[in-house]
Write a protein that holds these residues in place. Sequence first.
Motif, PDB file in Angstrom:
ATOM      1  N   ARG A 130      -1.687   4.332  -4.917  1.00 42.04           N
ATOM      2  CA  ARG A 130      -2.200   5.856  -4.887  1.00 42.04           C
ATOM      3  C   ARG A 130      -0.742   6.524  -4.398  1.00 42.04           C
ATOM      4  N   ILE A 131      -0.335   7.557  -5.384  1.00 39.13           N
ATOM      5  CA  ILE A 131       0.720   8.374  -5.093  1.00 39.13           C
ATOM      6  C   ILE A 131       0.127   9.845  -5.718  1.00 39.13           C
ATOM      7  N   GLY A 132      -0.402  10.453  -4.600  1.00 34.01           N
ATOM      8  CA  GLY A 132      -0.962  11.822  -5.059  1.00 34.01           C
ATOM      9  C   GLY A 132      -2.173  11.596  -5.884  1.00 34.01           C
ATOM     10  N   MET A 133      -2.269  11.995  -6.865  1.00 30.70           N
ATOM     11  CA  MET A 133      -3.485  11.954  -7.873  1.00 30.70           C
ATOM     12  C   MET A 133      -3.171  10.628  -8.880  1.00 30.70           C
ATOM     13  N   LYS A 134      -2.128  10.069  -8.612  1.00 31.16           N
ATOM     14  CA  LYS A 134      -1.981   8.951  -9.759  1.00 31.16           C
ATOM     15  C   LYS A 134      -1.996   7.453  -9.052  1.00 31.16           C
ATOM     16  N   GLN A 135      -2.302   6.533  -9.662  1.00 31.02           N
ATOM     17  CA  GLN A 135      -2.032   5.114  -9.192  1.00 31.02           C
ATOM     18  C   GLN A 135      -1.208   4.315  -9.938  1.00 31.02           C
ATOM     19  N   ILE A 136      -0.139   3.532  -9.360  1.00 29.46           N
ATOM     20  CA  ILE A 136       0.985   3.009  -9.991  1.00 29.46           C
ATOM     21  C   ILE A 136       0.653   1.632  -9.608  1.00 29.46           C
ATOM     22  N   GLY A 137       0.810   0.784 -10.746  1.00 26.43           N
ATOM     23  CA  GLY A 137       0.711  -0.736 -10.612  1.00 26.43           C
ATOM     24  C   GLY A 137       1.812  -1.315  -9.936  1.00 26.43           C
ATOM     25  N   VAL A 138       1.607  -2.337  -9.018  1.00 20.41           N
ATOM     26  CA  VAL A 138       2.742  -2.918  -8.346  1.00 20.41           C
ATOM     27  C   VAL A 138       2.483  -4.411  -8.215  1.00 20.41           C
ATOM     28  N   CYS A 139       3.349  -5.452  -8.474  1.00 18.73           N
ATOM     29  CA  CYS A 139       3.047  -6.794  -8.638  1.00 18.73           C
ATOM     30  C   CYS A 139       3.571  -7.423  -7.303  1.00 18.73           C
ATOM     31  N   MET A 140       2.653  -7.982  -6.412  1.00 19.72           N
ATOM     32  CA  MET A 140       3.070  -8.504  -4.944  1.00 19.72           C
ATOM     33  C   MET A 140       2.485 -10.058  -4.990  1.00 19.72           C
ATOM     34  N   THR A 141       3.505 -10.721  -4.249  1.00 15.91           N
ATOM     35  CA  THR A 141       3.117 -12.088  -4.015  1.00 15.91           C
ATOM     36  C   THR A 141       1.854 -12.257  -3.135  1.00 15.91           C
ATOM     37  N   SER A 142       1.659 -11.262  -2.027  1.00 12.55           N
ATOM     38  CA  SER A 142       0.403 -11.405  -1.496  1.00 12.55           C
ATOM     39  C   SER A 142       0.068 -10.043  -1.042  1.00 12.55           C
ATOM     40  N   CYS A 143      -1.364  -9.844  -0.980  1.00 14.63           N
ATOM     41  CA  CYS A 143      -2.011  -8.419  -0.771  1.00 14.63           C
ATOM     42  C   CYS A 143      -1.571  -7.639   0.507  1.00 14.63           C
ATOM     43  N   PRO A 144      -1.665  -6.502   0.773  1.00 14.34           N
ATOM     44  CA  PRO A 144      -1.321  -5.856   1.825  1.00 14.34           C
ATOM     45  C   PRO A 144      -2.422  -5.854   2.675  1.00 14.34           C
ATOM     46  N   PRO A 145      -2.163  -5.613   4.019  1.00 15.23           N
ATOM     47  CA  PRO A 145      -3.546  -5.528   4.883  1.00 15.23           C
ATOM     48  C   PRO A 145      -4.582  -4.563   4.512  1.00 15.23           C
ATOM     49  N   GLY A 146      -5.901  -4.794   4.656  1.00 10.90           N
ATOM     50  CA  GLY A 146      -6.889  -3.915   4.329  1.00 10.90           C
ATOM     51  C   GLY A 146      -7.358  -4.356   2.580  1.00 10.90           C
ATOM     52  N   PHE A 147      -6.670  -5.538   2.267  1.00  9.35           N
ATOM     53  CA  PHE A 147      -6.851  -5.987   0.927  1.00  9.35           C
ATOM     54  C   PHE A 147      -6.968  -7.538   0.766  1.00  9.35           C
ATOM     55  N   GLY A 202      -6.857 -10.897  -2.050  1.00  9.75           N
ATOM     56  CA  GLY A 202      -6.564 -11.305  -3.204  1.00  9.75           C
ATOM     57  C   GLY A 202      -7.834 -12.354  -4.063  1.00  9.75           C
ATOM     58  N   THR A 203      -7.749 -12.067  -5.375  1.00  6.10           N
ATOM     59  CA  THR A 203      -8.794 -12.689  -6.226  1.00  6.10           C
ATOM     60  C   THR A 203      -7.880 -13.144  -7.467  1.00  6.10           C
ATOM     61  N   ARG A 204      -8.149 -14.457  -7.703  1.00  9.90           N
ATOM     62  CA  ARG A 204      -7.442 -14.946  -8.816  1.00  9.90           C
ATOM     63  C   ARG A 204      -8.591 -15.315 -10.009  1.00  9.90           C
ATOM     64  N   SER A 205      -8.045 -14.836 -11.145  1.00 10.25           N
ATOM     65  CA  SER A 205      -8.658 -15.293 -12.419  1.00 10.25           C
ATOM     66  C   SER A 205      -7.864 -15.825 -13.439  1.00 10.25           C
ATOM     67  N   PRO A 206      -8.322 -16.355 -14.656  1.00  9.08           N
ATOM     68  CA  PRO A 206      -7.449 -16.953 -15.623  1.00  9.08           C
ATOM     69  C   PRO A 206      -6.906 -15.503 -16.255  1.00  9.08           C
ATOM     70  N   GLU A 207      -7.370 -14.428 -16.226  1.00 11.06           N
ATOM     71  CA  GLU A 207      -6.775 -13.299 -16.819  1.00 11.06           C
ATOM     72  C   GLU A 207      -5.851 -12.483 -16.019  1.00 11.06           C
ATOM     73  N   ARG A 208      -6.120 -12.432 -14.761  1.00 11.56           N
ATOM     74  CA  ARG A 208      -5.157 -11.549 -13.916  1.00 11.56           C
ATOM     75  C   ARG A 208      -5.515 -11.914 -12.393  1.00 11.56           C
ATOM     76  N   ASN A 209      -4.445 -11.690 -11.634  1.00  8.90           N
ATOM     77  CA  ASN A 209      -4.785 -11.746 -10.248  1.00  8.90           C
ATOM     78  C   ASN A 209      -4.766 -10.389  -9.464  1.00  8.90           C
ATOM     79  N   THR A 210      -5.681 -10.047  -8.683  1.00  4.07           N
ATOM     80  CA  THR A 210      -5.951  -8.743  -8.210  1.00  4.07           C
ATOM     81  C   THR A 210      -5.975  -8.550  -6.778  1.00  4.07           C
ATOM     82  N   CYS A 211      -5.634  -7.329  -6.249  1.00  5.58           N
ATOM     83  CA  CYS A 211      -5.805  -6.992  -4.904  1.00  5.58           C
ATOM     84  C   CYS A 211      -6.947  -6.088  -4.820  1.00  5.58           C
ATOM     85  N   THR A 212      -8.273  -6.659  -3.990  1.00  3.08           N
ATOM     86  CA  THR A 212      -9.375  -5.896  -3.672  1.00  3.08           C
ATOM     87  C   THR A 212      -9.379  -5.255  -2.573  1.00  3.08           C
TER      88      THR A 212
END
Length: 329
Positions: free
Chosen positions: A69-86, A88-98
């Motif tokens: 989150r940057i201001g009012m926007k959300q920018i997508g970032v691809c990471m090898t591991s999720c940051p603290p407080g998140f 990771g969940t994996r699925s055939p469609e996409r891997n996301t940080c929750t």
Amino acid sequence: MQLQLISFVLIILHCMDYTGCQQHSSSRHRQHKQISGVSSGCQQGGCLTCSDYNGCLSCKPRFFMHLERIGMKQIGVCMTSCPPGFYGTRSPERNTCTKCRSDCESCFHKTFCTHCRAGFYLHQGKCQENCPEGMVRNDAQRECVYRCPAECEVCVSSDTCTRCRPGLYQLSGRCHHVCPEDYEPNDKLMECTPQVHCEVGEWSEWSPCSRSGRTCGFKRGQETRTRQVLQYPSPFGNPCPEISEINECLLKRRKCPGERRKNERKERRNRNNRKDKENPGGRRERKIERERERETGEREDSDIRNKTEHRRRRGHETDPVTPAVGLVQ
């Protein structure tokens, strides 16, 4: 005339509005570029598809999509591991940080926290404000820990100790001032360890009866037997018994080979010593006699050599001379 003036004013206003739109559009474009630079945008190595305005739209395999989150926007970032407080969940469609729960500072899953936020204490993967009965709060680690017994320093439950207080020995989750029977204190580990007792093997056969390293020339001697240590004891274990035994033995006396000549020489020396005591000049006379005998022996040897040399010379002188054989004409 008025119509022309109104038209001119409208044209000027339209141009001003157009210029402002251009400037606003250029400013928004620069802002998008700046946001793209913050989130690495399409330049990021983990992006599979992206846009300059929204950053990564999809990630390469094994990368996690994280929305910054940057201001009012959300920018997508691809990471090898999720940051603290998140997490990771994996699925055939996409891997996301929750995002973890609000009371979790870090988590392994939405139902399992690994570290709690201030004011909460971790117990069995959950963050709680109050610890269960029998446990106390550890503010340094933000965890619920067991209330250890008085003699225990570290425990995994109210009746299982893993490290005792100084001077006590740990055994099976309990602390002891004195180790129980069949156990002994280990000051290096501060534990009660099982005692180890000495074990020995069977006795060997008795050795031949001997005396001073000999097996003849005596009547009374000794015989020995030994056994090996199979297991040496621990410091407080039962010590080892005797591993060798010596027994008195009797032997039918018999003379050793060469003992007769040895006894004869010994007896001859004793006779000479007695004669020396009885006749002080006897020793000198025997010495003179031995010198005479040696001189006589030397003369006899010299005569024998001279005779042998004389016979050898005579044999060379009497050898017949073979005459030369002349040639037949």
